[in-house]
Design an enzyme around this catalytic site. Structure first.
Site, mmCIF file in Angstrom:
data_model
loop_
_atom_site.group_PDB
_atom_site.id
_atom_site.type_symbol
_atom_site.label_atom_id
_atom_site.label_comp_id
_atom_site.label_asym_id
_atom_site.label_seq_id
_atom_site.Cartn_x
_atom_site.Cartn_y
_atom_site.Cartn_z
ATOM 1 N N ASN A 115 -7.944 -5.797 14.434
ATOM 2 C CA ASN A 115 -8.342 -4.731 13.503
ATOM 3 C C ASN A 115 -9.850 -4.558 13.597
ATOM 4 O O ASN A 115 -10.595 -5.548 13.580
ATOM 5 C CB ASN A 115 -7.990 -5.102 12.053
ATOM 6 C CG ASN A 115 -6.500 -5.008 11.769
ATOM 7 O OD1 ASN A 115 -5.718 -4.680 12.658
ATOM 8 N ND2 ASN A 115 -6.119 -5.282 10.536
ATOM 9 N N ASP A 167 2.452 0.741 -8.089
ATOM 10 C CA ASP A 167 3.808 0.828 -8.667
ATOM 11 C C ASP A 167 4.664 1.887 -7.954
ATOM 12 O O ASP A 167 5.843 1.683 -7.729
ATOM 13 C CB ASP A 167 3.751 1.180 -10.165
ATOM 14 C CG ASP A 167 3.287 0.007 -11.011
ATOM 15 O OD1 ASP A 167 2.923 -1.043 -10.433
ATOM 16 O OD2 ASP A 167 3.276 0.128 -12.256
ATOM 17 N N GLN A 188 0.805 -1.225 0.000
ATOM 18 C CA GLN A 188 0.000 0.000 0.000
ATOM 19 C C GLN A 188 0.840 1.278 0.000
ATOM 20 O O GLN A 188 0.363 2.323 -0.409
ATOM 21 C CB GLN A 188 -0.953 0.000 1.199
ATOM 22 C CG GLN A 188 -1.992 -1.102 1.100
ATOM 23 C CD GLN A 188 -2.978 -1.078 2.251
ATOM 24 O OE1 GLN A 188 -2.726 -1.677 3.285
ATOM 25 N NE2 GLN A 188 -4.096 -0.401 2.080
ATOM 26 N N ARG A 226 3.796 0.113 12.970
ATOM 27 C CA ARG A 226 3.448 -1.188 12.398
ATOM 28 C C ARG A 226 3.560 -1.094 10.880
ATOM 29 O O ARG A 226 2.867 -0.295 10.254
ATOM 30 C CB ARG A 226 2.016 -1.572 12.799
ATOM 31 C CG ARG A 226 1.569 -2.853 12.116
ATOM 32 C CD ARG A 226 0.155 -3.279 12.474
ATOM 33 N NE ARG A 226 -0.137 -4.512 11.771
ATOM 34 C CZ ARG A 226 -1.197 -4.718 10.989
ATOM 35 N NH1 ARG A 226 -2.112 -3.788 10.848
ATOM 36 N NH2 ARG A 226 -1.352 -5.863 10.369
ATOM 37 N N ASN A 282 -1.805 -10.711 8.354
ATOM 38 C CA ASN A 282 -2.826 -9.685 8.542
ATOM 39 C C ASN A 282 -4.177 -10.145 7.987
ATOM 40 O O ASN A 282 -4.291 -10.467 6.807
ATOM 41 C CB ASN A 282 -2.437 -8.395 7.815
ATOM 42 C CG ASN A 282 -3.483 -7.301 7.972
ATOM 43 O OD1 ASN A 282 -3.696 -6.792 9.071
ATOM 44 N ND2 ASN A 282 -4.179 -6.972 6.890
ATOM 45 N N GLU A 283 -5.180 -10.164 8.832
ATOM 46 C CA GLU A 283 -6.575 -10.391 8.456
ATOM 47 C C GLU A 283 -6.820 -11.636 7.614
ATOM 48 O O GLU A 283 -7.147 -11.543 6.416
ATOM 49 C CB GLU A 283 -7.135 -9.159 7.724
ATOM 50 C CG GLU A 283 -7.188 -7.925 8.595
ATOM 51 C CD GLU A 283 -8.071 -6.832 8.012
ATOM 52 O OE1 GLU A 283 -8.610 -7.009 6.908
ATOM 53 O OE2 GLU A 283 -8.228 -5.795 8.680
ATOM 54 N N HIS A 343 1.139 -9.046 4.655
ATOM 55 C CA HIS A 343 -0.024 -8.163 4.512
ATOM 56 C C HIS A 343 -0.420 -8.162 3.033
ATOM 57 O O HIS A 343 -0.334 -7.155 2.340
ATOM 58 C CB HIS A 343 0.287 -6.761 5.026
ATOM 59 C CG HIS A 343 -0.926 -5.927 5.341
ATOM 60 N ND1 HIS A 343 -1.100 -5.271 6.535
ATOM 61 C CD2 HIS A 343 -2.031 -5.643 4.598
ATOM 62 C CE1 HIS A 343 -2.259 -4.607 6.508
ATOM 63 N NE2 HIS A 343 -2.840 -4.820 5.338
ATOM 64 N N HIS A 385 -1.523 -4.966 -12.999
ATOM 65 C CA HIS A 385 -0.948 -4.743 -14.328
ATOM 66 C C HIS A 385 -1.740 -5.471 -15.415
ATOM 67 O O HIS A 385 -1.887 -4.968 -16.529
ATOM 68 C CB HIS A 385 0.511 -5.234 -14.370
ATOM 69 C CG HIS A 385 1.420 -4.425 -13.487
ATOM 70 N ND1 HIS A 385 2.622 -4.879 -13.018
ATOM 71 C CD2 HIS A 385 1.277 -3.183 -12.985
ATOM 72 C CE1 HIS A 385 3.187 -3.950 -12.257
ATOM 73 N NE2 HIS A 385 2.382 -2.908 -12.217
ATOM 74 N N TYR A 400 -13.208 -1.759 12.492
ATOM 75 C CA TYR A 400 -13.667 -0.517 11.848
ATOM 76 C C TYR A 400 -15.116 -0.154 12.155
ATOM 77 O O TYR A 400 -15.454 1.008 12.251
ATOM 78 C CB TYR A 400 -13.476 -0.606 10.324
ATOM 79 C CG TYR A 400 -12.004 -0.534 9.926
ATOM 80 C CD1 TYR A 400 -11.391 0.689 9.694
ATOM 81 C CD2 TYR A 400 -11.232 -1.684 9.833
ATOM 82 C CE1 TYR A 400 -10.040 0.779 9.357
ATOM 83 C CE2 TYR A 400 -9.875 -1.609 9.500
ATOM 84 C CZ TYR A 400 -9.284 -0.373 9.270
ATOM 85 O OH TYR A 400 -7.954 -0.300 8.943
ATOM 86 N N GLU A 449 -5.283 -1.942 13.927
ATOM 87 C CA GLU A 449 -5.877 -1.048 12.933
ATOM 88 C C GLU A 449 -7.220 -0.554 13.447
ATOM 89 O O GLU A 449 -7.994 -1.331 14.017
ATOM 90 C CB GLU A 449 -6.144 -1.753 11.587
ATOM 91 C CG GLU A 449 -4.949 -1.906 10.707
ATOM 92 C CD GLU A 449 -5.280 -2.554 9.365
ATOM 93 O OE1 GLU A 449 -6.368 -2.275 8.801
ATOM 94 O OE2 GLU A 449 -4.457 -3.338 8.889
HETATM 95 C C1 BGC Z 1 -6.523 -3.779 5.911
HETATM 96 C C2 BGC Z 1 -5.836 -2.580 5.351
HETATM 97 C C3 BGC Z 1 -6.859 -1.671 4.682
HETATM 98 C C4 BGC Z 1 -7.852 -1.221 5.731
HETATM 99 C C5 BGC Z 1 -8.919 -0.256 5.234
HETATM 100 C C6 BGC Z 1 -7.837 -3.489 6.576
HETATM 101 O O1 BGC Z 1 -8.757 -4.451 6.193
HETATM 102 O O2 BGC Z 1 -5.665 -4.530 6.726
HETATM 103 O O3 BGC Z 1 -4.830 -2.978 4.472
HETATM 104 O O4 BGC Z 1 -6.282 -0.588 4.034
HETATM 105 O O5 BGC Z 1 -8.502 -2.327 6.276
HETATM 106 O O6 BGC Z 1 -9.770 -0.850 4.332
#
Ligand code: BGC
Length: 479
Positions: A309, A54, A21, A79, A168-169, A124, A41, A311, A376
């Site tokens: 993580n 890129d 990222q 991290r 990760n995830e 990741h 690509h 959200y 996260e």
């Molecule tokens: C991921 C990140 C992503 C973030 C926001 C997580 O699921 O680990 O790579 O950018 O959420 O969507």
């Protein structure tokens, strides 16, 4: 409103990123091809703005600027992830790319020189394409390849890196990469490929943990965890049916990975549901693979801390929905979000701060007060967002207040918090159309200059003062 609660003195505040990222340098000096290089690509239309990583934030060339900004934020921890194909261009352990070793050595050394602890994610999402060509995570062979890669990383960097995250995830890798096919490698195999890859992710994590234990732990004295993502899943009513549905959903989403790693096998309710559904659907055996007794003993307890993580939150009701077969359908539960919840630029990332506290309490009770580092948490802004990111500030203030309550009122064992993200970056299939960063980057500017947003000032203030004051809107960093 200010709260009198304070973060503990030794609480580890940090920010998070991931190699694909932010790094760019996709083919710099011997780097191999990852599944994201290959997909972006070859099939640019899979990314909403047809972009790729890129160059992205160009962190491959802008390491000193990143360090300067981390220092300015006063974070205790950073991290980031290692790019497997940057270190092992063929994907396999026969050839180590010296330039990759140089880059990560420099990053790690400079972090430590600035009193910032590195927290390193081994994987990741940028799998070497060579390994994807052999079936990627759906192939059992990956367990050895991942173990080989982990060993090399411990050998190269473990003298200085004491906080490792294997993967990760897992849910995103399996459900989106091999289930609904919305992320690289974009395979669609719901309820089959997703479970097959999940099985190998768990075994690979355990292999990497066990290699650390037997070959490195006594010398390096570090810790190995895994980062698992979940929304909070709140029962829609007080009925037994909705409570059971919410429990099935969290166990078959979050528990899918954590239950085996902590307790040795899949959650009993997941075993029952997938076995039952597979039978009804005329499959000769369960779509959810089984661990042998030996594997159970190898995977059980392979975790020193949980990287969490988080959200958003969903309400959950009893009922059967989703494509047949699929993980969602296997759950016999349905989820929705309340229309009054404020949303971010990603529709489903709605602002529901109390969900984080409920989740932390659930984790404490379910997994015997395991140490949690939030690896996260963050807010999605639109592409046109500027450095005046007031909604992000609101998100962080509200979510961090819930973390404070979980620490002080609920006595949850939370030792750190990594905000997602340090800077705007390549947001996978959403390309550059969403912004999660505390530093703004104009991706059309060849210099990729980083500009602190208002949220960076607020976050730095929280790190320094250890308190949340929602009225505070600083215009600059504290010195
Ligand atoms: C991921 C990140 C992503 C973030 C926001 C997580 O699921 O680990 O790579 O950018 O959420 O969507």
């Amino acid at each position: 409103m200010a709260t009198s609660l304070k973060f503990p003195k030794d609480f580890k505040f940090g920010v998070a990123t991931a190699s694909y990222q932010i790094e760019g340098g996709w083919n710099a000096k011997g780097k191999g091809e990852s599944i994201w290089d290959y997909q972006t690509h070859t099939f640019p239309h899979k990314i909403s703005d047809k972009s790729n990583g890129d160059v992205s934030c160009d962190s491959y060339n802008k390491l000193d600027e990143d360090i300067k900004n981390l220092k300015q934020l006063k974070v205790r921890m950073y991290r980031f992830s290692l790019s497997w194909p940057r270190l092992l261009p063929s994907g396999f352990a026969n050839n180590i790319n010296e330039d990759g070793v140089r880059y990560y050595n420099e990053l790690i050394d400079k972090l430590i020189a600035n009193d910032i602890e590195p927290m390193v994610t081994l994987y990741h999402w940028d799998l070497p394409q060579s390994i994807e060509n052999l079936g990627g995570w759906t192939s059992r062979a990956i367990v050895d390849y991942f173990g080989d890669y982990a060993r090399i990383c411990y050998e190269l960097f473990g003298d200085r890196v004491k906080n490792w995250i294997t993967i990760n995830e897992p849910y995103s890798i399996c459900e989106w990469g091999y289930g609904d096919g919305t992320m690289a490698p974009y395979y669609k195999s719901m309820g089959i490929g997703s479970y097959a890859s999940g099985h190998n992710v768990i075994l690979s994590h355990a292999a990497a943990y066990n290699i650390y234990n037997s070959e490195f732990r006594s010398k390096q004295k570090g810790r190995v965890g895994i980062t698992v993502e979940t929304s909070w899943l709140e029962a829609d009513s007080d009925t037994k049916e909705d409570h059971e549905a919410a429990n099935r959903m969290i166990q078959m989403y979050f528990g899918w990975f954590l239950h085996p790693i902590i307790k040795g096998d899949y959650p009993p309710v997941m075993r029952t549901q997938v076995d039952k559904k597979s039978k009804e659907q005329n499959f000769p055996r369960s779509r959810l693979p089984r661990f042998s007794a030996e594997e159970i003993s190898q995977i059980k307890g392979t975790i020193d801390f949980l990287g969490l993580n988080h959200y958003t939150t969903f309400m959950v009701k009893n009922g059967s929905v989703g494509q047949v077969p699929s993980n969602y359908n296997d759950m016999e539960a349905t989820r929705y979000q309340k229309s009054e919840w404020k949303h971010s630029a990603r529709e489903i990332f709605k602002l529901v701060p109390w969900g984080l506290r409920k989740l932390l309490v659930w984790v404490k009770n379910e997994y015997e007060n395991i140490e949690v580092i939030i690896t996260e948490n963050g807010y999605a802004g639109l592409e046109k967002e500027t450095t005046e990111d007031l909604d992000r500030i609101e998100y962080y203030n509200l979510y961090l207040k819930e973390v404070l309550k979980a620490i002080h009122v609920d006595k949850c064992n939370i030792t750190g918090y990594m905000a997602w993200s340090f800077m705007d970056n390549f947001e996978w299939s959403d390309g550059y159309t969403l912004r999660f960063g505390m530093y703004y980057i104009d991706f059309k500017d060849p210099k990729r200059e980083r500009k602190p947003k208002k949220s960076a000032f607020v976050y730095q203030n929280i790190i320094v003062t250890k308190v949340i004051d929602e009225n505070l809107l600083p215009n600059t960093f504290l010195h």
